[in-house]
Design a protein around this motif. Structure first.
Motif, PDB file in Angstrom:
ATOM      1  N   UNK A  64       0.702  -1.341  -0.020  1.00  0.00           N
ATOM      2  CA  UNK A  64      -0.173  -0.072   0.090  1.00  0.00           C
ATOM      3  C   UNK A  64       0.680   1.236  -0.053  1.00  0.00           C
ATOM      4  N   UNK A  65       0.354   2.382  -0.372  1.00  0.00           N
ATOM      5  CA  UNK A  65       0.956   3.616  -0.489  1.00  0.00           C
ATOM      6  C   UNK A  65       0.251   4.869   0.050  1.00  0.00           C
ATOM      7  N   UNK A  66       0.829   5.457   0.939  1.00  0.00           N
ATOM      8  CA  UNK A  66       0.352   6.799   1.659  1.00  0.00           C
ATOM      9  C   UNK A  66       1.217   7.917   1.039  1.00  0.00           C
ATOM     10  N   UNK A  72       5.116   3.515   2.483  1.00  0.00           N
ATOM     11  CA  UNK A  72       4.518   2.301   1.924  1.00  0.00           C
ATOM     12  C   UNK A  72       4.736   1.125   2.843  1.00  0.00           C
ATOM     13  N   UNK A  73       3.747   0.160   2.645  1.00  0.00           N
ATOM     14  CA  UNK A  73       4.114  -1.131   3.509  1.00  0.00           C
ATOM     15  C   UNK A  73       3.805  -2.068   2.750  1.00  0.00           C
ATOM     16  N   UNK A  74       4.579  -3.291   3.129  1.00  0.00           N
ATOM     17  CA  UNK A  74       4.456  -4.504   2.394  1.00  0.00           C
ATOM     18  C   UNK A  74       3.962  -5.414   3.456  1.00  0.00           C
ATOM     19  N   UNK A  75       2.671  -5.837   3.100  1.00  0.00           N
ATOM     20  CA  UNK A  75       2.618  -6.815   4.349  1.00  0.00           C
ATOM     21  C   UNK A  75       2.372  -8.097   3.950  1.00  0.00           C
ATOM     22  N   UNK A  76       2.733  -9.060   4.800  1.00  0.00           N
ATOM     23  CA  UNK A  76       2.948 -10.320   4.474  1.00  0.00           C
ATOM     24  C   UNK A  76       2.293 -11.417   5.414  1.00  0.00           C
TER      25      UNK A  76
END
Lengths: 112, 116
Positions: A64-66, A72-76
């Motif tokens: 996701x990007x804010x 930005x986050x990369x969720x696993x």
């Protein structure tokens, strides 16, 4: 000068657990990329995020990007051993057609 | 070709030797980039070409580094009088600007340079 900070630098995860990698950057940007790199290999593109609020998902990975927070986050989700690799975020310099500044990378190790 | 091709894959150079690293971009890609990736680090920008024009060389670490792309396709990164600190993986990437959605850079497998 565009700076990109990524954390954590190293992440040891148990299979089946969830976790998030964070990517902060210092100036406005057109787009943000997430790459995966296996040892001795080149960079594999995972996601391209183009606008504020963008969310993309592929398998157990969601990015996701804010742009307002420059985050930005990369969720696993429910990690599996195959996800073990180093993950980089990279921010594109505005108006430079793909010139990228990379974060330092997050080395992800998924254990049984 | 189908992807970005770099050669050689591995290069061992004695300190002081000159080396030349080659990059074949994806056919038709206008933009070409060189990055340097030190062990355990993220890639760092070296230089950028649009066709044969070198538009940005701000990342080249010293005047021992020189890059060219004379016909707007294949590019060569040359390092003169190599030093141990030049040991790294050199990555080449190409992209096709022009449409908003299609500027993603595609990376080659890199050349691992070891200076001994």
């Amino acid at each position: 000068e565009l700076k990109v900070e990524q954390n954590p630098l190293f992440l040891s995860m148990q299979e089946g657990k969830n976790y998030t990698i964070y990517c902060n950057y210092s100036t406005t940007s057109d787009r943000l990329y997430w790459y995966r790199q296996d040892p001795g290999k080149s960079l594999e593109s995972l996601f391209v995020l183009l606008s504020n609020g963008a969310v993309k998902q592929e398998g157990r990975l969601m990015a996701s990007l804010d742009t307002k927070a420059r985050l930005s986050t990369l969720h696993i989700t429910a990690a599996v051993h195959d996800l073990s690799a180093t993950y980089f975020c990279a921010v594109e310099h505005t108006g430079t057609a793909s010139k990228l500044t990379f974060g330092t990378g997050t080395r992800l190790q998924v254990t049984l | 070709g189908a992807g970005v091709s770099q050669s050689p894959r591995y290069k061992v150079a004695k300190r002081g030797q000159d080396v030349a690293l080659r990059c074949d971009p994806i056919s038709g890609h206008v933009s070409l980039f060189w990055y340097q990736q030190a062990l355990g680090q993220g890639p760092e920008f070296l230089t950028y070409f649009q066709n044969e024009a070198q538009l940005d060389k701000s990342g080249l670490p010293s005047d021992r580094f020189f890059a060219e792309r004379p016909e707007g396709s294949v590019s060569t990164l040359k390092i003169q009088r190599t030093q141990q600190e030049d040991s790294a993986v050199y990555l080449c990437a190409s992209s096709q600007p022009g449409t908003f959605m299609n500027t993603e850079a595609f990376f080659g497998q890199g050349t691992r340079l070891t200076v001994v």
